[in-house]
Enzyme design. Sequence first.
Site, PDB file in Angstrom:
ATOM      1  N   TYR A 190       0.757  -1.004  -0.066  1.00 52.36           N
ATOM      2  CA  TYR A 190      -0.082   0.070  -0.010  1.00 52.36           C
ATOM      3  C   TYR A 190       0.891   1.439   0.078  1.00 52.36           C
ATOM      4  O   TYR A 190       1.514   1.539   0.892  1.00 52.36           O
ATOM      5  CB  TYR A 190      -0.840   0.021   1.226  1.00 52.36           C
ATOM      6  CG  TYR A 190      -1.858  -0.952   1.356  1.00 52.36           C
ATOM      7  CD1 TYR A 190      -2.129  -1.759   0.141  1.00 52.36           C
ATOM      8  CD2 TYR A 190      -2.702  -1.084   2.458  1.00 52.36           C
ATOM      9  CE1 TYR A 190      -3.256  -2.736   0.061  1.00 52.36           C
ATOM     10  CE2 TYR A 190      -4.044  -2.081   2.315  1.00 52.36           C
ATOM     11  CZ  TYR A 190      -4.121  -2.769   1.069  1.00 52.36           C
ATOM     12  OH  TYR A 190      -5.037  -3.854   1.091  1.00 52.36           O
ATOM     13  N   ALA A 236     -17.399  -0.922  -3.070  1.00 51.61           N
ATOM     14  CA  ALA A 236     -16.942  -0.936  -4.508  1.00 51.61           C
ATOM     15  C   ALA A 236     -16.004   0.019  -4.929  1.00 51.61           C
ATOM     16  O   ALA A 236     -16.038   0.501  -6.016  1.00 51.61           O
ATOM     17  CB  ALA A 236     -18.092  -1.139  -5.410  1.00 51.61           C
TER      18      ALA A 236
HETATM   19  N1  NAP Z   1      -6.952  -7.750   0.512  1.00 46.41           N
HETATM   20  C1  NAP Z   1      -7.210  -7.227  -0.960  1.00 46.41           C
HETATM   21  O1  NAP Z   1      -6.826  -7.595  -1.677  1.00 46.41           O
HETATM   22  C2  NAP Z   1      -7.399  -5.637  -0.673  1.00 46.41           C
HETATM   23  C3  NAP Z   1      -7.947  -5.288  -1.911  1.00 46.41           C
HETATM   24  C4  NAP Z   1      -8.307  -3.718  -1.876  1.00 46.41           C
HETATM   25  C5  NAP Z   1      -8.392  -3.097  -0.607  1.00 46.41           C
HETATM   26  N2  NAP Z   1      -8.266  -3.783   0.720  1.00 46.41           N
HETATM   27  C6  NAP Z   1      -8.541  -3.221   1.857  1.00 46.41           C
HETATM   28  O2  NAP Z   1      -9.839  -2.495   2.076  1.00 46.41           O
HETATM   29  C7  NAP Z   1      -9.686  -1.215   2.398  1.00 46.41           C
HETATM   30  C8  NAP Z   1     -11.023  -0.753   1.876  1.00 46.41           C
HETATM   31  O3  NAP Z   1     -10.946  -0.813   0.290  1.00 46.41           O
HETATM   32  P1  NAP Z   1     -11.644   0.235  -0.358  1.00 46.41           P
HETATM   33  O4  NAP Z   1     -10.859   1.602  -0.196  1.00 46.41           O
HETATM   34  O5  NAP Z   1     -11.851  -0.199  -1.877  1.00 46.41           O
HETATM   35  O6  NAP Z   1     -13.056   0.613   0.255  1.00 46.41           O
HETATM   36  P2  NAP Z   1     -14.496   1.229  -0.250  1.00 46.41           P
HETATM   37  O7  NAP Z   1     -15.203   1.756   1.209  1.00 46.41           O
HETATM   38  O8  NAP Z   1     -15.212   0.474  -1.229  1.00 46.41           O
HETATM   39  O9  NAP Z   1     -14.099   2.600  -1.052  1.00 46.41           O
HETATM   40  C9  NAP Z   1     -13.471   3.470  -0.363  1.00 46.41           C
HETATM   41  C10 NAP Z   1     -13.173   5.032  -1.328  1.00 46.41           C
HETATM   42  O10 NAP Z   1     -14.506   5.350  -1.604  1.00 46.41           O
HETATM   43  C11 NAP Z   1     -14.415   6.931  -1.816  1.00 46.41           C
HETATM   44  N3  NAP Z   1     -15.253   7.284  -0.371  1.00 46.41           N
HETATM   45  C12 NAP Z   1     -15.389   7.049   0.786  1.00 46.41           C
HETATM   46  N4  NAP Z   1     -16.075   7.587   1.368  1.00 46.41           N
HETATM   47  C13 NAP Z   1     -16.613   8.367   0.501  1.00 46.41           C
HETATM   48  C14 NAP Z   1     -17.592   9.321   1.072  1.00 46.41           C
HETATM   49  N5  NAP Z   1     -18.161   9.782   1.861  1.00 46.41           N
HETATM   50  N6  NAP Z   1     -18.115  10.175  -0.313  1.00 46.41           N
HETATM   51  C15 NAP Z   1     -17.374  10.005  -1.522  1.00 46.41           C
HETATM   52  N7  NAP Z   1     -16.478   9.194  -1.673  1.00 46.41           N
HETATM   53  C16 NAP Z   1     -16.098   8.407  -0.640  1.00 46.41           C
HETATM   54  C17 NAP Z   1     -13.093   7.353  -1.539  1.00 46.41           C
HETATM   55  O11 NAP Z   1     -12.376   7.283  -2.897  1.00 46.41           O
HETATM   56  P3  NAP Z   1     -12.231   8.630  -3.514  1.00 46.41           P
HETATM   57  O12 NAP Z   1     -12.716   9.688  -2.663  1.00 46.41           O
HETATM   58  O13 NAP Z   1     -10.647   8.635  -3.943  1.00 46.41           O
HETATM   59  O14 NAP Z   1     -12.895   8.368  -4.678  1.00 46.41           O
HETATM   60  C18 NAP Z   1     -12.347   6.271  -0.864  1.00 46.41           C
HETATM   61  O15 NAP Z   1     -11.097   5.914  -0.881  1.00 46.41           O
HETATM   62  C19 NAP Z   1      -8.482  -0.647   1.747  1.00 46.41           C
HETATM   63  O16 NAP Z   1      -7.894   0.651   2.270  1.00 46.41           O
HETATM   64  C20 NAP Z   1      -7.574  -1.858   1.990  1.00 46.41           C
HETATM   65  O17 NAP Z   1      -7.232  -1.539   3.474  1.00 46.41           O
HETATM   66  C21 NAP Z   1      -7.854  -4.970   0.556  1.00 46.41           C
END
Ligand code: NAP
Length: 347
Positions: free
Chosen positions: A58, A214
């Site tokens: 990361y 997502a």
């Molecule tokens: N094991 C694995 O292979 C794997 C893979 C992926 C992730 N992960 C873990 O899972 C965590 C979460 O994944 P994810 O970041 O994809 O989760 P998510 O909750 O699906 O997406 C989060 C993203 O949504 C946007 N967001 C969040 N709250 C918002 C709001 N109130 N209004 C508008 N946009 C908003 C932000 O991106 P923007 O504002 O930049 O658009 C934020 O980075 C990662 O940090 C990581 O620790 C693990």
Amino acid sequence: MRYRLLGRRTGLRVSELALGTGMLGRAWGYGADPDEARRILQGYAEAGGNFIDTADNYQFGESERLVGAFAGPDRDGFVIASKFGRGAGPSPALAAVGDSRKAMVQAVEASLRRLGTDRIDLYFAHMHDGVTPAAEVARGLDDLVRAGKVVYAGLSNFPAWRVAAAAVTADLRGWVPVAAIQVEYSLLQRTTERELLPMADGLGLGVMGWSPMAGGLLTGKYRNGERGRATDLKASVLHDDPARHGPVLDALVAVADEVRSTPGRVAIAWVSGKGVLPVLGPRTRAQLDDNLAAAALKLSADHVRRLDAVSATPAGYPHELLAADDQRATMTGGRWEQIDRPEQTVA
Ligand SMILES: NC(=O)c1ccc[n+]([C@@H]2O[C@H](COP(=O)([O-])OP(=O)(O)OC[C@H]3O[C@@H](n4cnc5c(N)ncnc54)[C@H](OP(=O)(O)O)[C@@H]3O)[C@@H](O)[C@H]2O)c1
């Protein structure tokens, strides 16, 4: 914030929402700068959060450094999960990536240095590499636990049968158990329900669900022409089929209006309601505060039924065949459950 046991194989008590830290740092050219990252970590801790998810890759290692610097003064108060297998730089050497024991022992030392700690509470193989035998991964993790470098072991993005093979091999040989899996799970990714969730239920594994919104698509912001990861860091958002999103987003917006919340929070609450621990991924403190409010959201059975229906994913073989045989199994709430067989009369 409430707390849960992470699966049935540990006594590990973790907060009901984990803080993912993929967006902490700027090394990918997109993410929170160190000051904002600290505000996110601080806000999560102040809300009672104790479960932080990071990985060596990361932000090319910056995420682990930021997490370590923040957690250091209260290290024992946090459960820190990290992952190996992807390398911590833009072009890691072939011998430094994958699930092999060599990659594992190198990666754990580097992660411990970046985190500034002497143990990682939950250590995942990040992604099945297609070659390393399940027993090598399970026995390697066993060694790391016995060496005191890792406390619990997990597998992320592995096919269910490989997790089961590793878990059962470890059990039979008296190795450290596989305690948890980390999987993609959201209203736009429900194929996880075919094999991975029933397997975890059957074996008592804890389940962390990544990308519960997502990657931000389920906030609905792109409908309003806003920018975000889907426009600026495309590789971090996997689902780009607007034909599928449309009906799911319509239902999410309707439910969010009814419960006076936001589509993103409803999406997180839906994941949590399925017994999967959501891993949040905020890029700003304001996003964190918004996401955390999902913990207070209770969806009614009718809301869940509507969201389930609009996001339904074909169960595939052999589940559809088995479901059609009402003497054998049924599927409720996204989980496969045994039902009582009718009395058999032996002539
Ligand atoms: N094991 C694995 O292979 C794997 C893979 C992926 C992730 N992960 C873990 O899972 C965590 C979460 O994944 P994810 O970041 O994809 O989760 P998510 O909750 O699906 O997406 C989060 C993203 O949504 C946007 N967001 C969040 N709250 C918002 C709001 N109130 N209004 C508008 N946009 C908003 C932000 O991106 P923007 O504002 O930049 O658009 C934020 O980075 C990662 O940090 C990581 O620790 C693990």
